[in-house]
Motif scaffolding. Structure first.
Motif, PDB file in Angstrom:
ATOM      1  N   ASP A 872      35.235  33.419  22.975  1.00 33.95           N
ATOM      2  CA  ASP A 872      35.718  32.236  22.255  1.00 33.95           C
ATOM      3  C   ASP A 872      34.528  31.575  21.547  1.00 33.95           C
ATOM      4  O   ASP A 872      33.381  32.032  21.676  1.00 33.95           O
ATOM      5  N   PRO A 873      34.753  30.514  20.771  1.00 26.72           N
ATOM      6  CA  PRO A 873      33.636  29.875  20.038  1.00 26.72           C
ATOM      7  C   PRO A 873      32.512  29.366  20.920  1.00 26.72           C
ATOM      8  O   PRO A 873      31.399  29.134  20.444  1.00 26.72           O
ATOM      9  N   TYR A 874      32.778  29.185  22.242  1.00 31.92           N
ATOM     10  CA  TYR A 874      31.749  28.674  23.147  1.00 31.92           C
ATOM     11  C   TYR A 874      31.054  29.798  23.910  1.00 31.92           C
ATOM     12  O   TYR A 874      30.285  29.525  24.832  1.00 31.92           O
ATOM     13  N   GLY A 875      31.346  31.039  23.544  1.00 34.33           N
ATOM     14  CA  GLY A 875      30.689  32.164  24.187  1.00 34.33           C
ATOM     15  C   GLY A 875      31.349  32.634  25.461  1.00 34.33           C
ATOM     16  O   GLY A 875      30.813  33.498  26.159  1.00 34.33           O
ATOM     17  N   PHE A 876      32.522  32.098  25.808  1.00 38.63           N
ATOM     18  CA  PHE A 876      33.213  32.504  27.025  1.00 38.63           C
ATOM     19  C   PHE A 876      33.944  33.826  26.773  1.00 38.63           C
ATOM     20  O   PHE A 876      34.718  33.955  25.820  1.00 38.63           O
ATOM     21  N   LYS A 877      33.718  34.802  27.635  1.00 33.22           N
ATOM     22  CA  LYS A 877      34.373  36.089  27.482  1.00 33.22           C
ATOM     23  C   LYS A 877      35.860  35.963  27.783  1.00 33.22           C
ATOM     24  O   LYS A 877      36.245  35.421  28.822  1.00 33.22           O
ATOM     25  N   LEU A 878      36.676  36.499  26.862  1.00 35.98           N
ATOM     26  CA  LEU A 878      38.133  36.346  26.972  1.00 35.98           C
ATOM     27  C   LEU A 878      38.786  37.430  27.798  1.00 35.98           C
ATOM     28  O   LEU A 878      39.931  37.258  28.242  1.00 35.98           O
ATOM     29  N   LEU A 879      38.107  38.547  27.994  1.00 35.63           N
ATOM     30  CA  LEU A 879      38.690  39.657  28.735  1.00 35.63           C
ATOM     31  C   LEU A 879      37.839  39.978  29.949  1.00 35.63           C
ATOM     32  O   LEU A 879      36.607  39.862  29.914  1.00 35.63           O
ATOM     33  N   LYS A 880      38.507  40.405  30.997  1.00 36.67           N
ATOM     34  CA  LYS A 880      37.826  40.806  32.218  1.00 36.67           C
ATOM     35  C   LYS A 880      38.027  42.296  32.435  1.00 36.67           C
ATOM     36  O   LYS A 880      39.159  42.788  32.461  1.00 36.67           O
ATOM     37  N   GLN A 881      36.914  43.023  32.557  1.00 37.98           N
ATOM     38  CA  GLN A 881      36.993  44.443  32.867  1.00 37.98           C
ATOM     39  C   GLN A 881      37.319  44.595  34.343  1.00 37.98           C
ATOM     40  O   GLN A 881      36.574  44.155  35.217  1.00 37.98           O
ATOM     41  N   LEU A 882      38.461  45.204  34.642  1.00 39.99           N
ATOM     42  CA  LEU A 882      38.892  45.348  36.034  1.00 39.99           C
ATOM     43  C   LEU A 882      38.112  46.454  36.714  1.00 39.99           C
ATOM     44  O   LEU A 882      37.828  47.505  36.111  1.00 39.99           O
ATOM     45  N   PRO A 883      37.750  46.277  37.980  1.00 37.96           N
ATOM     46  CA  PRO A 883      37.040  47.335  38.711  1.00 37.96           C
ATOM     47  C   PRO A 883      37.933  48.567  38.867  1.00 37.96           C
ATOM     48  O   PRO A 883      39.150  48.498  38.751  1.00 37.96           O
ATOM     49  N   VAL A 884      37.311  49.677  39.141  1.00 34.88           N
ATOM     50  CA  VAL A 884      38.049  50.925  39.332  1.00 34.88           C
ATOM     51  C   VAL A 884      38.851  50.846  40.624  1.00 34.88           C
ATOM     52  O   VAL A 884      38.380  50.330  41.651  1.00 34.88           O
ATOM     53  N   ASN A 885      40.088  51.327  40.580  1.00 31.30           N
ATOM     54  CA  ASN A 885      40.995  51.308  41.731  1.00 31.30           C
ATOM     55  C   ASN A 885      41.144  49.898  42.306  1.00 31.30           C
ATOM     56  O   ASN A 885      41.125  49.688  43.515  1.00 31.30           O
ATOM     57  N   TYR A 886      41.306  48.960  41.380  1.00 33.46           N
ATOM     58  CA  TYR A 886      41.391  47.555  41.776  1.00 33.46           C
ATOM     59  C   TYR A 886      42.784  47.213  42.269  1.00 33.46           C
ATOM     60  O   TYR A 886      43.788  47.658  41.698  1.00 33.46           O
ATOM     61  N   ARG A 887      42.820  46.419  43.357  1.00 35.06           N
ATOM     62  CA  ARG A 887      44.071  45.830  43.834  1.00 35.06           C
ATOM     63  C   ARG A 887      43.850  44.343  44.064  1.00 35.06           C
ATOM     64  O   ARG A 887      42.856  43.953  44.691  1.00 35.06           O
ATOM     65  N   PRO A 888      44.755  43.507  43.553  1.00 34.01           N
ATOM     66  CA  PRO A 888      44.563  42.058  43.721  1.00 34.01           C
ATOM     67  C   PRO A 888      44.573  41.656  45.186  1.00 34.01           C
ATOM     68  O   PRO A 888      45.189  42.327  46.029  1.00 34.01           O
ATOM     69  N   PRO A 889      43.905  40.552  45.508  1.00 33.53           N
ATOM     70  CA  PRO A 889      43.851  40.109  46.910  1.00 33.53           C
ATOM     71  C   PRO A 889      45.182  39.524  47.365  1.00 33.53           C
ATOM     72  O   PRO A 889      46.099  39.298  46.572  1.00 33.53           O
ATOM     73  N   SER A 890      45.268  39.283  48.655  1.00 31.82           N
ATOM     74  CA  SER A 890      46.443  38.632  49.242  1.00 31.82           C
ATOM     75  C   SER A 890      46.012  37.308  49.842  1.00 31.82           C
ATOM     76  O   SER A 890      44.837  36.940  49.815  1.00 31.82           O
ATOM     77  N   LYS A 891      46.967  36.594  50.425  1.00 31.47           N
ATOM     78  CA  LYS A 891      46.608  35.299  51.011  1.00 31.47           C
ATOM     79  C   LYS A 891      45.859  35.465  52.323  1.00 31.47           C
ATOM     80  O   LYS A 891      45.352  34.490  52.879  1.00 31.47           O
ATOM     81  N   LEU A 892      45.753  36.724  52.792  1.00 29.27           N
ATOM     82  CA  LEU A 892      44.947  36.971  53.982  1.00 29.27           C
ATOM     83  C   LEU A 892      43.465  37.044  53.654  1.00 29.27           C
ATOM     84  O   LEU A 892      42.637  37.072  54.536  1.00 29.27           O
ATOM     85  N   GLY A 893      43.162  37.146  52.342  1.00 26.76           N
ATOM     86  CA  GLY A 893      41.767  37.184  51.950  1.00 26.76           C
ATOM     87  C   GLY A 893      41.543  38.096  50.778  1.00 26.76           C
ATOM     88  O   GLY A 893      42.363  38.966  50.469  1.00 26.76           O
ATOM     89  N   ILE A 894      40.414  37.881  50.112  1.00 28.97           N
ATOM     90  CA  ILE A 894      40.093  38.694  48.955  1.00 28.97           C
ATOM     91  C   ILE A 894      39.910  40.149  49.347  1.00 28.97           C
ATOM     92  O   ILE A 894      40.276  41.066  48.609  1.00 28.97           O
ATOM     93  N   ALA A 895      39.373  40.398  50.522  1.00 25.28           N
ATOM     94  CA  ALA A 895      39.072  41.761  50.947  1.00 25.28           C
ATOM     95  C   ALA A 895      40.266  42.453  51.589  1.00 25.28           C
ATOM     96  O   ALA A 895      40.114  43.565  52.098  1.00 25.28           O
ATOM     97  N   VAL A 896      41.423  41.801  51.608  1.00 20.63           N
ATOM     98  CA  VAL A 896      42.602  42.411  52.239  1.00 20.63           C
ATOM     99  C   VAL A 896      43.725  42.505  51.215  1.00 20.63           C
ATOM    100  O   VAL A 896      44.668  41.702  51.234  1.00 20.63           O
ATOM    101  N   PRO A 897      43.670  43.435  50.283  1.00 21.56           N
ATOM    102  CA  PRO A 897      44.775  43.595  49.338  1.00 21.56           C
ATOM    103  C   PRO A 897      45.956  44.285  50.021  1.00 21.56           C
ATOM    104  O   PRO A 897      45.784  45.251  50.753  1.00 21.56           O
ATOM    105  N   LEU A 898      47.142  43.786  49.776  1.00 19.65           N
ATOM    106  CA  LEU A 898      48.337  44.339  50.400  1.00 19.65           C
ATOM    107  C   LEU A 898      49.305  44.943  49.385  1.00 19.65           C
ATOM    108  O   LEU A 898      50.323  45.500  49.771  1.00 19.65           O
ATOM    109  N   THR A 899      49.020  44.805  48.117  1.00 19.02           N
ATOM    110  CA  THR A 899      49.917  45.346  47.099  1.00 19.02           C
ATOM    111  C   THR A 899      49.776  46.862  46.998  1.00 19.02           C
ATOM    112  O   THR A 899      48.729  47.431  47.332  1.00 19.02           O
ATOM    113  N   ASP A 900      50.830  47.489  46.522  1.00 17.69           N
ATOM    114  CA  ASP A 900      50.815  48.931  46.330  1.00 17.69           C
ATOM    115  C   ASP A 900      50.379  49.318  44.932  1.00 17.69           C
ATOM    116  O   ASP A 900      50.316  50.502  44.612  1.00 17.69           O
ATOM    117  N   ASN A 901      50.092  48.347  44.078  1.00 16.35           N
ATOM    118  CA  ASN A 901      49.783  48.598  42.670  1.00 16.35           C
ATOM    119  C   ASN A 901      48.280  48.700  42.454  1.00 16.35           C
ATOM    120  O   ASN A 901      47.534  47.797  42.830  1.00 16.35           O
TER     121      ASN A 901
END
Length: 1346
Positions: A872-901
């Motif tokens: 953006d005009p302030y230098g903020f990156k608009l896109l995030k490169q996702l890590p390989v084999n990434y799964r979003p975290p759950s409410k149990l913690g960032i290190a405990v993904p429970l999704t199948d996607n």
């Protein structure tokens, strides 16, 4: 004078219709050049096809084209010359590919190389279609065009997807060569052809042999028989296997090719093929329905009927029907003599209607029976006491109602012998044929007579969807032609072959197919030039005509009895229905279109008459050949006769009857000429009495001006007789009407009409080459196939260009799905017009082009998404490169993904955050309460240390009864757990949805009485499944399986025990006619579970409890073939959770074949390919969410009443809907649907989100049902970055920091109070350490000196 010419020129220009908008048809263009195009590689020396038929396989579509002059030889030198000429001018052709729902334009490469003779193009298959499944698919039309100066070269052809066409994936029987077919030719008595409903170039041809030969012989073509590639098959053995090999007398009666099956009617019964959409690589199998009480002789006179429809992109309400009629009286041993059924043709219903005439016993034979797909009715062509009628019945639950929908239509002619009935494909025109042809445009309520035949009967028909042509064949080999919806027809020719059939290919070319031993595939194809045949055929007759003016633009021609005839009673009229719509053409000039034909008894000397519209004025008789016209004429009455006397009177002395010249008298050559007096009757001269008197027959006896004299300038003469040679003929007219479709729609277009939508259509007809402006009648009419489902409003008018315009709008009447044809008919069009009928199909449903799209708050191009790093005009990156084999975290913690996607999947690299057992298994919790989830994970940790395991197999078996009375039994269960326990079991069994009921009482409330009674009948069969050995001990009872509606969960000690249980289940299932679902067996998963522990209650081993463990390993049952062979092996394949989609069974990311569209897609189905997500800073507060609805070049914002629901696909919970426009209608709808949706709905206007978590959030927004036939939804992803540490990390850091800072401040404060100077004490200690004693210094100096 110049100003007058300019005025006329300007006026002519202003009168020209605007042809730039829309598509104009019937414009005559004389093209001397044409394209030759092909997909198969051909060398330069081989002959090139003149008919364009292209084929699309599994790879790209590669086309080669060249231009040739139709009047010159197509040589290699000429091809290169034309290629060089146009390519050097910067020209190359374009190709348009289109069908009823798709249109795309592609451009040839403008490249010139040495020895090049063709233009070439390479079109990726995905640019034409993404689909690769075997299914009915429309054959495309292709149009090659190129402009050069004022010339436009255009050639049309077809494109067939051979990779998906169902019939082409099969061997119908044992392949045979043409030599074996040649041996059968002497015994062939008939040929029948059936075309694929969606691709008319794909067809099956069958040979009907005499009694000396038995067997079924079929041929299959993909090119409309023109490429000599017909493949022949002997299907006899496949059918004999169903007859216990008793095939004596087996011969063909008829064949029908539906969308999904091949129907063969033989002398030994009806045979139905397996579904063509699921090829097995083996010879096609058939089944044989049983019709009790019918013998071989009955099948000889039977016939099978099918209303042809294309089910490409079929809606849920669209299905094929066929019917079987035996055309005989019912006997006591027969249920009916007419049966019909729908795909898959397992249950048959009677189509023999209820008795007429108050229940009297009358002979009733169903000649033909069809299903009207548009009005959902059954139409029967029936003979009762040798009288023909049509009855129409509404169909409810596949059965005919007792009452007819319309009054029964009795055909008025008792001599009419009906033979069959058909609907013109794609339209609602119903034809009944036999010794006459009748057609109906209202579903069988009324009929109009089209053709009347003498001493012959129509036995074959063929139709073309593209050109709306219809051809009829009589038992004497005569071929007649008409267009759908037109009330006129023409005779084409008489076939020279005794055994033949007609065949329309997909492009509308009419061919005669016969057998010929001298050609490679034993078939001789003869193309009929329809236009030439009907234009050259003179259907005039030798008999005098007498013209009678009505107006200057309209006349009546009366057919007089031949003058050599003795009596009227033995004379037959020569004018009949065939002449309707034809042109009466006079030599040397003059023509008129025959509008209608009449037969009458009065005037007595005239047999019939026709009304004509004048196209070009007829010339008067010349003075040279009609010298008597220089005299005055008196009309005198003749006694004792109906005739009148015409007397010549001198212009100079009329009272003395003196003729001015001896040459100006009546002669014998004037017989059969007509004297016309405007405003009065005309007179046909039948006898010359003398030079001054002649007898004549008046055309209008009441309008005879007796005893009146008319001067020579008040009357004139026509010669439409035969005495001096016939100067007139009756032929098919040229096309005099341009028709313009104003919405750029293809012929036979299909439109999907959603609720609240309105479609507007417009058509314009411009008369050309007519003598007078035509304002006295409309030139088009609109026929709606199903007027009850749509509301149609029309508006027609004549515009300033003398063109007739019709506009109409279509809206849905009710929330009801169905379809209707909208046929626009040019009522005055000639049979030679390319387009005389335009049929649109409107379906109430969701258009494939209608979709909902998320409007991103930041505009980023596709190129930046894929390859850039936008800021953006302030230098903020608009896109995030996702890590390989990434799964979003759950409410149990960032290190405990429970999704199948997975996102940005790569099977060759380790799975991210795969640390905890809970992350290694897929445990959806949407069906559980929050307290249950928390308790589950606590119990999960406790059971991790247990060593013994149990194996659980979860699969959607979908068992069903294949035969017998219990055909609809589904596997259901009565559970022995409490509701809470059931929920926990469902979570641990990988259930995605909470079951509706858990015990018999609740289950009964949710199942209809009929269904529940059927369930009780099936209970005995299901008891066999409870004896499976194995399982797990719960509360003293052994639990070895769970049953959820149509699912089974098997529980075993180990995989070996599980194999035995599956074998036993399969064996016991087959004994009662049950079969495992073929579609889900290949995706069943085996979960190895920890041993059950019991907690709570007085006795831990006997108290109420739940299964507490769900951990460790995941293995997969082998695919379907292994299951079919006895389930011999269960092979562990994975020890981790998460499911790849595009990367399933792949070893590297490159093998996932992610294309750019999949990388850009937000849908979870393509999450494997997703590499980047929209990035935002934490926290995201009141993020506005906007959507738009796209539909056929129309973009509208998503607003109420399209209320929506919002979910997070990965089950994340730290977000909320922050705002929505809560209108009264939305609140009412929310309250009304609260129990049905089980989720909160929102108004899309003002919708906003708050996100309190970090990393990736994947939202799905869907509209609620009821306001659209479309299931509109879209997904979007937000990556929340720069979030604070998760709880309790942030609070611990803050607390420790605060304590440290406060402690330091407190210590400093206390030191100040007690005047403690720590700094001085530290300095003094440092100084002491740095002092050196005197003795040490002296000793050092002494030592140095010595």
């Amino acid at each position: 004078m110049d100003s007058l010419v300019l005025y006329i020129a300007v006026g002519a220009i202003l009168k020209m219709p605007n042809l730039s908008s829309g598509i104009t048809y019937n414009v005559e263009v004389n093209e001397i050049s044409s394209f030759s195009c092909y997909t198969e590689p051909l060398d330069d020396a081989s002959p090139k096809p003149k008919v364009i038929k292209l084929y699309l396989g599994s790879q790209n579509l590669k086309i080669s084209c060249h231009l040739y002059n139709v009047n010159e030889e197509d040589t290699l030198e000429n091809r290169k010359k034309l290629l060089l000429l146009y390519t050097s001018s910067g020209l190359a052709p374009t190709i348009e590919i289109f069908n009823s729902t798709y249109s795309g334009i592609f451009y040839f490469r403008m490249k010139l190389e040495e020895s090049q003779s063709t233009w070439t193009i390479d079109i990726p298959r995905r640019n034409i279609t993404y689909n690769t499944d075997i299914a009915p698919i429309e054959e495309w039309f292709v149009r090659f065009t190129m402009h050069h100066r004022l010339n436009m070269f255009t050639t049309e052809g077809t494109l067939l997807d051979v990779f998906r066409e169902p019939l082409l994936q099969w061997h119908l029987g044992k392949p045979i060569n043409s030599t074996e077919i040649d041996a059968l030719i002497p015994d062939v008595i008939n040929i029948t052809v059936s075309k694929c409903p969606c691709a008319n170039d794909v067809a099956v041809i069958a040979l009907i042999c005499n009694d000396t030969v038995y067997g079924i012989y079929l041929g299959v073509t993909r090119s409309g028989f023109i490429s000599r590639e017909t493949q022949w098959f002997n299907v006899t053995n496949s059918l004999c296997s169903l007859l216990d090999d008793d095939c004596a007398g087996l011969s063909l009666v008829n064949i029908i090719l539906t969308n999904n099956r091949l129907i063969i009617l033989t002398t030994l019964g009806l045979f139905i093929s397996q579904d063509l959409r699921y090829p097995t690589g083996r010879i096609l199998n058939f089944t044989k329905p049983s019709f009790c009480g019918f013998e071989r002789d009955d099948y000889f006179s039977a016939n099978v009927w099918y209303n042809v429809q294309c089910l490409a992109n079929a809606e849920s309400y669209e299905v094929d029907y066929i019917s079987l009629s035996f055309n005989k009286d019912k006997t006591l041993s027969q249920v009916s003599t007419c049966f019909y059924s729908n795909d898959p043709y397992t249950e048959w219903y009677s189509c023999l209607p209820h008795r007429f005439h108050g229940g009297k016993t009358l002979s009733r034979r169903v000649v033909a029976f069809l299903i009207d797909y548009q009005q959902n009715t059954g139409i029967g062509l029936i003979t009762v006491q040798n009288k023909a009628l049509v009855s129409v019945y509404k169909i409810t639950d596949h059965k005919l109602n007792r009452q007819t929908k319309f009054p029964v239509f009795w055909f008025p002619d008792p001599k009419f012998l009906p033979f069959g009935m058909f609907f013109h494909p794609g339209s609602h025109f119903l034809y009944v044929y036999g010794s006459q042809v009748w057609f109906s445009d209202d579903g069988g309520n009324t009929f109009m007579l089209l053709i009347t035949l003498e001493n012959e009967i129509i036995i074959k028909t063929n139709t073309c969807v593209y050109s709306h042509s219809v051809a009829f064949v009589t038992d004497k080999g005569n071929i007649f032609f008409t267009k759908a919806g037109l009330e006129r027809y023409a005779k084409l020719t008489t076939s020279a072959h005794n055994v033949f059939n007609l065949y329309y290919d997909h492009l509308g070319s009419l061919n005669i197919i016969s057998l010929n031993e001298s050609v490679s595939d034993s078939l001789e194809i003869h193309l009929l030039d329809v236009i030439t045949l009907i234009q050259e055929d003179d259907i005039g007759f030798d008999g005098p005509l007498s013209p009678q003016y009505i107006t200057e633009q309209q006349m009546v021609f009366l057919e007089h009895i031949p003058l050599n005839a003795k009596s009227r009673s033995v004379q037959k009229s020569s004018f009949y229905g065939l002449h309707k719509g034809k042109v009466l053409q006079y030599w040397p000039s003059g023509s008129a279109t025959i509008v209608n034909v009449f037969h009458h008894e009065y005037p007595p000397q005239y047999l019939s008459s026709v009304i004509v519209d004048v196209l070009e004025k007829f010339p008067f008789g010349s003075e040279e050949k009609n010298s008597f016209i220089h005299n005055s004429l008196s009309i005198l009455k003749v006694s004792d006769t109906t005739r009148v006397k015409l007397q010549l009177v001198s212009e100079d002395n009329s009272s003395e009857n003196i003729v001015s010249s001896s040459l100006n008298v009546f002669k014998s050559s004037d017989i059969e000429k007509t004297v016309v007096i405007p405003g009065f009757s005309s007179f046909l001269i039948v006898e010359v009495l003398d030079s001054l008197n002649a007898l004549a027959d008046a055309t209008m006896p009441e309008r005879v001006p007796f005893n009146k004299t008319f001067t020579s300038d008040m009357w004139f003469v026509y010669d439409f007789g035969t005495k001096n040679g016939r100067k007139w003929k009756i032929i098919v007219d040229t096309c005099r009407y341009w028709v313009q479709e104003l919405n750029n729609l293809p012929l036979n277009a299909i439109k999907y009409l959603d609720l609240t939508q309105t479609f507007n259509f417009g058509f314009r007809v411009t008369p050309v080459n007519t003598a007078y402006p035509i304002f006295h009648m409309p030139l088009m009419k609109l026929v709606v196939g199903n007027p009850s489902i749509f509301k149609v409003k029309t508006n027609d008018y004549w515009d300033d260009t003398d063109s007739y315009t019709m506009e109409f709008s279509v809206t849905n009447n009710f929330y009801k799905q169905g379809k209707s044809s909208m046929a626009v008919i040019l009522t005055k069009a000639s049979l030679v017009c390319d387009v005389s009928t335009i049929v649109l199909t409107v379906k109430s449903g969701c258009s494939y082009s209608k979709s909902m799209h998320y409007i991103s708050p930041v505009s980023i191009s596709a190129q930046s998404w894929l390859h850039g790093d936008p800021k953006d005009p302030y230098g903020f990156k608009l896109l995030k490169q996702l890590p390989v084999n990434y799964r979003p975290p759950s409410k149990l913690g960032i290190a405990v993904p429970l999704t199948d996607n997975f996102y940005n999947a790569d099977p060759s690299k380790p799975r991210m955050r795969d640390y905890f057992a809970g992350s290694k298994i897929y445990t959806p919790t949407s069906a559980c309460e929050d307290d249950d989830v928390e308790g589950f994970y606590q119990e999960l940790e406790e059971t991790l240390i247990q060593s013994s395991t149990y194996t659980i197999l979860m699969g959607d078996f979908n068992v069903k009864v294949e035969e017998g009375e219990k055909q609809s039994c589904l596997l259901r269960a009565r559970f022995m757990f409490t509701v809470k326990e059931e929920k926990k079991v469902l979570c641990m069994a990988n259930r995605r949805h909470q079951p509706v009921a858990f015990d018999e009482a609740i289950l009964k409330e949710n199942i209809s009485r009929e269904d529940w009674s059927l369930l009780n009948d099936c209970d005995d069969d299901y008891e066999n499944f409870t004896d499976l050995k194995g399982g797990i001990n719960i509360n003293g009872e052994r639990l070895n399986h769970l049953r959820f509606t149509d699912d089974i969960v098997l529980i075993a000690k180990n995989t070996a025990q599980l194999e035995r249980m599956l074998k036993e289940l399969n064996t016991k299932s087959s004994k009662v006619g049950l079969k495992m679902n073929q579609f889900f067996r290949s995706r069943m998963e085996v979960l190895v579970k920890n041993e059950v522990r019991v907690n709570g209650g007085r006795d831990p081993s006997q108290s109420s409890q739940v299964v507490e463990a769900l951990t460790s390993d995941v293995v997969q049952v082998p695919a379907l073939p292994a299951l079919e062979q006895g389930l011999e092996h269960v092979i562990p394949t994975s020890h981790n959770s998460g499911a790849y989609k595009q990367c399933a069974n792949k070893s590297t990311r490159a093998e996932c074949n992610c294309n750019d569209n999949e990388k850009l897609s937000f849908f979870v189905a393509f999450s494997d390919c997703k590499e980047k997500a929209l990035r935002m800073k934490y926290p995201v507060i009141r993020l506005p969410v906007h959507f738009r609805v796209d539909s056929e070049n129309e973009y509208t914002p998503l607003v109420s009443p399209f209320f929506v629901t919002v979910t997070e696909v990965n089950h994340r919970t730290n977000w909320e809907v922050a705002g929505t426009n809560e209108t009264p209608s939305m609140l009412k709808m929310r309250a009304y649907l609260a129990d049905k949706l089980n989720i909160t709905l929102y108004n899309p206007e003002g919708l906003a989100l708050n996100i309190y978590g970090s990393e990736l959030f994947h939202f799905r927004v869907a509209t609620i049902p009821g306001v659209s036939f479309c299931n509109l939804l879209d997904e979007f992803q937000i990556y929340v970055d720069e979030a604070p540490l998760a709880f309790p990390g942030q609070y611990l850091v803050s607390t420790v920091t605060a304590v440290l800072v406060g402690g330091i401040i407190f210590v400093i404060f206390m030191m100040q109070i007690y005047e403690i100077n720590i700094w001085n004490k530290v300095k003094s200690k440092v100084r002491k350490k740095n002092k050196v004693s005197v003795s040490e210094t002296s000793a050092t100096v002494t030592s140095t000196s010595s």
